[in-house]
Motif scaffolding. Structure first.
Motif, short mmCIF file in Angstrom:
data_model
loop_
_atom_site.label_atom_id
_atom_site.label_comp_id
_atom_site.label_asym_id
_atom_site.label_seq_id
_atom_site.Cartn_x
_atom_site.Cartn_y
_atom_site.Cartn_z
N LEU A 167 12.85 43.86 81.53
CA LEU A 167 12.52 44.51 82.80
C LEU A 167 13.26 45.83 82.94
O LEU A 167 12.69 46.85 83.38
CB LEU A 167 12.88 43.57 83.95
CG LEU A 167 12.60 44.09 85.35
CD1 LEU A 167 11.11 44.39 85.52
CD2 LEU A 167 13.07 43.09 86.40
N MET A 168 14.54 45.83 82.55
CA MET A 168 15.33 47.06 82.64
C MET A 168 14.76 48.14 81.73
O MET A 168 14.63 49.32 82.14
CB MET A 168 16.78 46.77 82.26
CG MET A 168 17.70 47.99 82.35
SD MET A 168 17.79 48.64 84.04
CE MET A 168 18.68 47.31 84.83
N ARG A 173 11.68 53.06 81.15
CA ARG A 173 10.54 53.77 80.55
C ARG A 173 9.68 54.39 81.65
O ARG A 173 9.25 55.57 81.53
CB ARG A 173 9.72 52.81 79.73
CG ARG A 173 8.53 53.45 79.02
CD ARG A 173 7.67 52.39 78.37
NE ARG A 173 7.12 51.47 79.39
CZ ARG A 173 6.37 50.43 79.09
NH1 ARG A 173 6.09 50.15 77.82
NH2 ARG A 173 5.92 49.66 80.07
N ASP A 174 9.43 53.64 82.72
CA ASP A 174 8.64 54.18 83.82
C ASP A 174 9.35 55.34 84.50
O ASP A 174 8.71 56.34 84.91
CB ASP A 174 8.34 53.09 84.84
CG ASP A 174 7.44 52.00 84.27
OD1 ASP A 174 6.77 52.25 83.25
OD2 ASP A 174 7.41 50.89 84.85
N LEU A 175 10.68 55.24 84.61
CA LEU A 175 11.45 56.34 85.19
C LEU A 175 11.35 57.59 84.32
O LEU A 175 11.24 58.71 84.83
CB LEU A 175 12.91 55.92 85.36
CG LEU A 175 13.25 55.13 86.62
CD1 LEU A 175 14.69 54.64 86.55
CD2 LEU A 175 13.04 55.97 87.87
N CYS A 176 11.43 57.38 83.02
CA CYS A 176 11.29 58.51 82.10
C CYS A 176 9.92 59.19 82.26
O CYS A 176 9.81 60.43 82.31
CB CYS A 176 11.48 58.05 80.66
SG CYS A 176 13.17 57.60 80.25
N ASP A 198 18.39 57.13 90.23
CA ASP A 198 18.12 56.26 89.09
C ASP A 198 17.75 57.09 87.87
O ASP A 198 18.13 56.76 86.74
CB ASP A 198 16.97 55.30 89.44
CG ASP A 198 17.34 54.37 90.57
OD1 ASP A 198 18.54 54.08 90.72
OD2 ASP A 198 16.43 53.92 91.30
N LEU A 199 17.00 58.17 88.11
CA LEU A 199 16.61 59.03 86.99
C LEU A 199 17.82 59.67 86.35
O LEU A 199 17.89 59.84 85.13
CB LEU A 199 15.62 60.09 87.48
CG LEU A 199 15.06 61.04 86.42
CD1 LEU A 199 14.30 60.26 85.35
CD2 LEU A 199 14.14 62.09 87.06
N ASP A 252 10.80 50.00 71.47
CA ASP A 252 11.63 48.78 71.53
C ASP A 252 10.90 47.64 72.24
O ASP A 252 10.97 46.49 71.81
CB ASP A 252 12.94 49.08 72.27
CG ASP A 252 13.85 49.99 71.46
OD1 ASP A 252 13.64 50.11 70.23
OD2 ASP A 252 14.77 50.58 72.07
N LEU A 253 10.16 48.01 73.32
CA LEU A 253 9.46 46.98 74.08
C LEU A 253 8.34 46.34 73.27
O LEU A 253 8.05 45.15 73.43
CB LEU A 253 8.90 47.56 75.38
CG LEU A 253 9.93 47.87 76.46
CD1 LEU A 253 9.30 48.65 77.60
CD2 LEU A 253 10.56 46.59 76.99
N SER A 254 7.69 47.12 72.43
CA SER A 254 6.56 46.61 71.66
C SER A 254 6.95 46.15 70.25
O SER A 254 6.09 45.71 69.48
CB SER A 254 5.47 47.68 71.56
OG SER A 254 5.99 48.86 70.92
#
Length: 447
Positions: A167-168, A173-176, A198-199, A252-254
């Motif tokens: 989740l982190m 990734r979404d923040l990026c 957060d960014l 990393d996620l995939s």
């Protein structure tokens, strides 16, 4: 020389011998024999007095020093004692005969009650062993449950960590992605600027120069046309670094490794849950057995107490039934251990009495017959008790079946009433609808 003295008529030349005094022990024994002779009711009074007076001068003398008359008198005394013994034996036989059936019944009940106590105690001890065994099994199952629960907690913690990491990484990734869009287009994509903090935290992981990080909030809050050339260049550099971090996080996620870690954590949790089921089922089963055995233990304790109480009652009943015979036997025993033993200790001649011999034989025969009848009656009574137990079991089974049948009928009756109630409600609803329909038709007809 003086002349010799003349002897008077009847005077012997030698002085008379003084009678020997009896020892304290022989005197006591003679008194015991005299007391017994006095109890001979069928003996005439003068004969009784004569024999009592003859006891010290016959039995009181040592057997080796008695003359014929002393031996004869001692024998007469022995015959009287034997006669008394015969009368006492007769009393014992009569007393036992009068209560024989009552004693037999009480003896059988007492024997069966004693067997019931032994059986109840054995059942209680066996029940205690079963209870201890199941308590031990419950304790072992409880320890296994604790170990399984701990393993499940550890597996859950590992799964939570793996999911939190995923989740982190996904959030970063979404923040990026959002940060790149914001820096390159000035479009906030519907997100509040409060996410800039957060960014900034994510951007710190991009390996940017220290001089670029302070420019991130300043550049992000400006539109493209208000940025200076330096700010525009900084925005492009930060956006490029964010894109690289996004690509890395996406990779990393995939990646198969990440999937394997996540799947392994989930598999570990499922395995821990599955392993926990068996000890929990064993513990539940052991607890159920323990509850049942504890109730059974209480029942067996009550059964033992009941059996012991019944045994005490039967022993009292047997003692009451044997009371007359025991009293007669006790009198006979005291006679034999008292005056008869004293007579023998004084060296009284051996005297035989046919009545005594016959009574003793009769007593032996009756005791043997009594034991045989008792054994037979016990077998019969035990068979009766077994049959009564079977009938009681059949009765309880029938009552249980009747209770089940009554419950079934009650449920059927409730179901029938509920059905009738539902049908009545449905009928009323139908009547209400029909009434409304008729009213509507009448209203239309009037129109």
């Amino acid at each position: 020389m003086a002349p010799p003295k003349r002897q008077r008529p009847g005077q012997t030349s030698e002085p008379a011998k003084k009678p020997k005094l009896l020892s304290a022990d022989r005197s006591k024994r003679c008194a015991s024999v005299q007391k017994a002779v006095a109890k001979a009711e069928d003996l005439p009074g003068h004969c009784s007095e004569m024999l009592r007076a003859a006891v010290p001068v016959s039995l009181g003398v040592l057997a080796s020093e008695r003359d014929e008359r002393q031996v004869a008198m001692a024998s007469f005394v022995g015959e009287v004692l034997k006669s008394l013994e015969a009368q006492m034996l007769k009393s014992v036989l009569e007393a036992r005969a009068s209560s024989r059936e009552e004693v037999l019944s009480a003896a059988v009940d007492a024997a069966l009650a004693a067997e019931a106590v032994v059986e109840a105690r054995e059942q209680l001890e066996a029940g205690q062993e079963r209870l201890a065994e199941r308590l031990s099994a419950e304790e072992a199952a409880a320890r296994a449950c604790e170990a399984a629960a701990k393993a499940e907690e550890e597996a859950e913690a590992a799964r939570s960590v793996a999911e939190a990491n995923l989740l982190m990484a996904s959030l970063e990734r979404d923040l990026c992605r959002w940060g790149r869009t914001l820096l390159l287009t000035g479009d906030q994509a519907g997100e509040p600027l409060e996410k800039l903090a957060d960014l900034e935290s994510v951007s710190a992981k991009c390996g940017l120069e220290d001089s670029l990080l302070p420019l991130l909030p300043l550049v992000a809050k400006k539109s493209l046309d208000t940025r200076s050339s330096l700010e525009a260049a900084a925005a492009e550099m930060i956006a490029k670094a964010l894109q690289q971090l996004e690509e890395k996080l996406d990779q990393d996620l995939s990646s198969p490794e990440t999937q394997e870690i996540t799947e392994a954590a989930l598999q570990r949790l499922e395995t821990a849950k599955a392993r926990r089921q068996q000890p929990e089922a064993e513990r539940a089963e052991a607890q159920k057995d323990v509850t049942h055995l504890q109730a059974e233990h209480l029942r067996l304790q009550a059964a033992l107490a009941t059996a012991q109480k019944a045994e005490g009652q039967t022993l009292v009943k047997l003692s009451d039934a044997q009371l007359a015979g025991d009293r007669a036997m006790d009198a006979l025993r005291k006679h034999r251990k008292g005056c008869m033993a004293d007579y023998q200790a004084l060296g009284g001649p051996e005297v035989t009495c046919k009545a005594v011999t016959e009574a003793e034989q009769q007593m032996q025969d009756e005791e043997a017959a009594f034991k045989a009848r008792e054994a037979q009656r016990r077998i019969q009574r035990k068979a009766e008790l077994v049959e009564e137990a079977k009938q009681e079991e059949v009765r309880k089974k029938r009552e249980a079946e009747e209770a089940v049948e009554a419950e079934r009928r009650r449920l059927l009756e409730m179901e029938r009433k509920e059905k009738e109630k539902a049908e009545e409600i449905e009928r009323l609803k139908q009547e209400e609808l029909e009434a409304k329909q008729r009213a509507k038709e009448e209203e239309e007809a009037e129109r």
